[in-house]
Each structure stands twice: as C-alpha cells, then as structure tokens.
Design an enzyme around this catalytic site. Structure first.
Site, mmCIF file in Angstrom:
data_model
loop_
_atom_site.group_PDB
_atom_site.id
_atom_site.type_symbol
_atom_site.label_atom_id
_atom_site.label_comp_id
_atom_site.label_asym_id
_atom_site.label_seq_id
_atom_site.Cartn_x
_atom_site.Cartn_y
_atom_site.Cartn_z
ATOM 1 C CG HIS A 170 27.848 90.760 58.422
ATOM 2 N ND1 HIS A 170 28.381 90.813 59.549
ATOM 3 C CD2 HIS A 170 28.626 92.244 57.175
ATOM 4 C CE1 HIS A 170 29.753 91.832 59.779
ATOM 5 N NE2 HIS A 170 29.666 92.755 58.607
ATOM 6 C CG HIS A 224 34.579 92.794 57.103
ATOM 7 N ND1 HIS A 224 33.965 91.866 57.316
ATOM 8 C CD2 HIS A 224 33.666 94.462 57.308
ATOM 9 C CE1 HIS A 224 32.109 92.066 58.253
ATOM 10 N NE2 HIS A 224 32.359 93.692 58.131
ATOM 11 C CG ASP A 240 30.854 95.465 55.415
ATOM 12 O OD1 ASP A 240 30.145 94.464 56.078
ATOM 13 O OD2 ASP A 240 31.632 96.352 55.587
ATOM 14 C CG HIS A 299 27.426 99.771 55.705
ATOM 15 N ND1 HIS A 299 27.580 98.771 55.523
ATOM 16 C CD2 HIS A 299 28.467 100.053 57.205
ATOM 17 C CE1 HIS A 299 28.238 97.990 56.081
ATOM 18 N NE2 HIS A 299 28.258 98.308 57.021
#
Length: 325
Positions: free
Chosen positions: A99, A281, A285, A308
């Site tokens: 973030h 979001h 990321d 991720h």
C-alpha cells in the site's frame, strides 16, 4: 526516530530546470510519519518516510534492529506473498509493503527511505489514501536527473499452470491497468476495472480498502494472521449467513460490540467507498507490487484474477528481461 541510517539521505539543492518535472526523478519534500497497527502482526508500529537523493530508489530501513539494516524495494527481495507482500534481506524483513509502495508510485516518487520500527507497515485504514494524502501535503522535491522509465517494447506474460490466472503487458503509453476479479461469489461477482496513470490515483485507487470474506476469517485468525485486523481497516464480505456463535467470536476478536448481518453483503457499518471497491483494491495492489520493478513503467497491462504471488512473479520477470538492456 533519531536514527543514523546506512542510506545517504542528504538532499543536494538541485531542483528542476526547464525540463518538465514529470520527467525528473523525485523524492518527498520533507519527512512524514505514520503510527498504526500491523494488519497481521498486531504490533503498534511507526513508519517514517524520509527524503533521499537521486538514484537511491525506494528503500526500507528497520530502525529497531541492530545496525539499522536496509532492504531495497525490489522484486528479488520478496520472500512471501501470502496475503501481503514481504521483503527481506539477511535477518531483516518488512511485511505488507504494497500500500505504501502504491502511494509512492502514484505520487511519482522515485527515491525515499522508509524507516520502520517493526516487522510490518501499518495498515492504517486498509487503503493507500492516508499515505498518499500525507505525501501530497508536503509535496515533492525534483532533481535534474531523468526518471528511470521502462517503455515496454514486447509482449510479456506470466500465468499459472492451468491458465486460471495471468498477467500480460504490452507496448503502450502511459501505463494502463485492466484487471478482472472472479471469486465465484454472489456478493462479489466477476468485475472488470481499468486505471491509467493519467487518471487520478487519489480519487480512483487510493481509497480502495483491503478485503476478506467472513468465512475466511476463522482460518486466518487460527493461523496467527490478521492480529491487527478490524472493521476499520478491512472490508469483510459476507458470502454465507454466519452462525450466531461465529458472530460472537468475531465481535470479541474485533472488540466491536454485537455484530449483525441482516442480509447485508458486508459486515462493516461503513458503506463501500466504491461499488467495485474490491476490484479497485486489486489494481492498487498491482501498482504497489509493480513498484518493485524499480522503474516507472509504460505499457498496457491486463490481468485475470491477480494476487500478490502473480504480481511479484510478473515484476521479477520484467526485471529479468530488462536487466541488461
């Protein structure tokens, strides 16, 4: 935090000339600091962003450890992508870096020292907005040296073996992102979202909060994760009607008082900030993990069911391809 870092943060007094500032390397105008809880560690942590000279890059510094070790924010230093991105070098590590890295990328900051006195970047409200807003308040310092830009000149793709997740990047300018999320969920249906670096990072991506499904929380809690999780720093989606005992346990865990569902799609009392907040979001990321390339990218990126692990594998692939070019 009065700590002598191993990174030279003395800023030479060289500001932008007639070259457009957007094409020049930048650091933060002055130091800013945040305090908060780590999402997974549950520890109270201070994080300070300090100006750094040109060509420093983005570097984390563990001020609580002996000799204040540093960790470059580059893909080859990623050691874990389970629910967040974790960097490590030697005995030092920093988790949940995505973030603040997204905020730095969105703000156009190339060089900064991120001093942190614990194992994880504070989660704050679960988005990049608090980081980005603080950066905007103090402004940027520009140098005479050009940004390290990488203009993609070929198609690059990384996918899972079964092809259910992929990320590909091809030529295009400026950097544009398109991601499709699909959790096979009634409350979080398949959603496609787009963002370009010409759009407003502050209004379009920065406020989007991290999220989790309610039925995942029991497992996460018993795995020793989300110790700092709360309804103030994550959106909790309700896929299945929970048992009353589950709500009581979560109420105790969140220290939130009685929790009710009443057919709502989320457990939070605060409404969603966007109808497609979860998808946004995921783009946030991606941007944070792509900052681990060490370049400002130019290209057209498309992703299916990103996470991720995929993001970081892609950043590593880019660094491998362009390492000697």
């Amino acid at each position: 935090m009065n700590v002598k870092s191993t990174i030279d943060t003395e800023i030479p007094q060289r500001l932008a000339s007639s070259i457009q500032k957007a094409s020049l390397q930048a650091s933060i105008g002055e130091a800013v600091e945040w305090q908060g809880v780590g999402l997974h560690s549950g520890e109270q942590i201070s994080c300070k962003l300090v100006p750094a000279k040109e060509d420093t890059g983005l570097v984390f510094c563990r001020t609580d450890l002996a000799n204040t070790p540093t960790i470059p924010a580059l893909a080859e230093y990623v050691v874990c992508t389970d629910r967040s991105t974790t960097l490590a070098k030697g005995e030092a590590s920093v988790a949940t870096v995505e973030h603040i890295l997204a905020a730095l990328y969105g703000a156009g900051i190339d060089n900064a020292l991120i001093e942190i006195n614990g194992p994880e970047v504070p989660i704050l409200d679960g988005s990049a907005a608090p980081f980005y807003q603080a950066i905007q308040k103090v402004g940027l310092l520009h140098y005479e040296k050009p940004k390290k830009r990488l203009t993609i000149d070929r198609e690059i793709k990384v996918s899972t073996q079964d092809g259910s997740q992929f990320m590909q990047l091809g030529p295009g300018a400026p950097l544009s992102l398109e991601a499709t999320i699909d959790f096979n969920s009634r409350v979080l249906p398949e959603t496609k979202v787009r963002f370009s670096t010409e759009d407003s990072f502050e209004s379009e991506l920065a406020p989007a909060r991290t999220f989790v499904f309610l039925h995942e929380l029991h497992w996460l809690i018993h795995q020793g994760l989300v110790k700092g999780g709360s309804l103030e720093n994550a959106v909790v989606y309700i896929e299945h009607q929970p048992e009353e005992l589950t709500l009581q346990e979560l109420s105790t865990f969140f220290n939130s008082g009685p929790l009710t569902v009443n057919g709502r799609p989320i457990l939070n009392s605060e409404p969603l900030r966007f109808s497609n907040e979860a998808a946004r979001h995921k783009l946030l990321d991606i941007l944070g993990d792509l900052a681990l390339c060490g370049f400002q990218l130019e290209g057209k990126l498309t992703a299916l069911r990103p996470g991720h692990a995929l993001n970081v594998a892609f950043a590593k692939k880019i660094r491998e391809i362009y390492a000697h070019e």
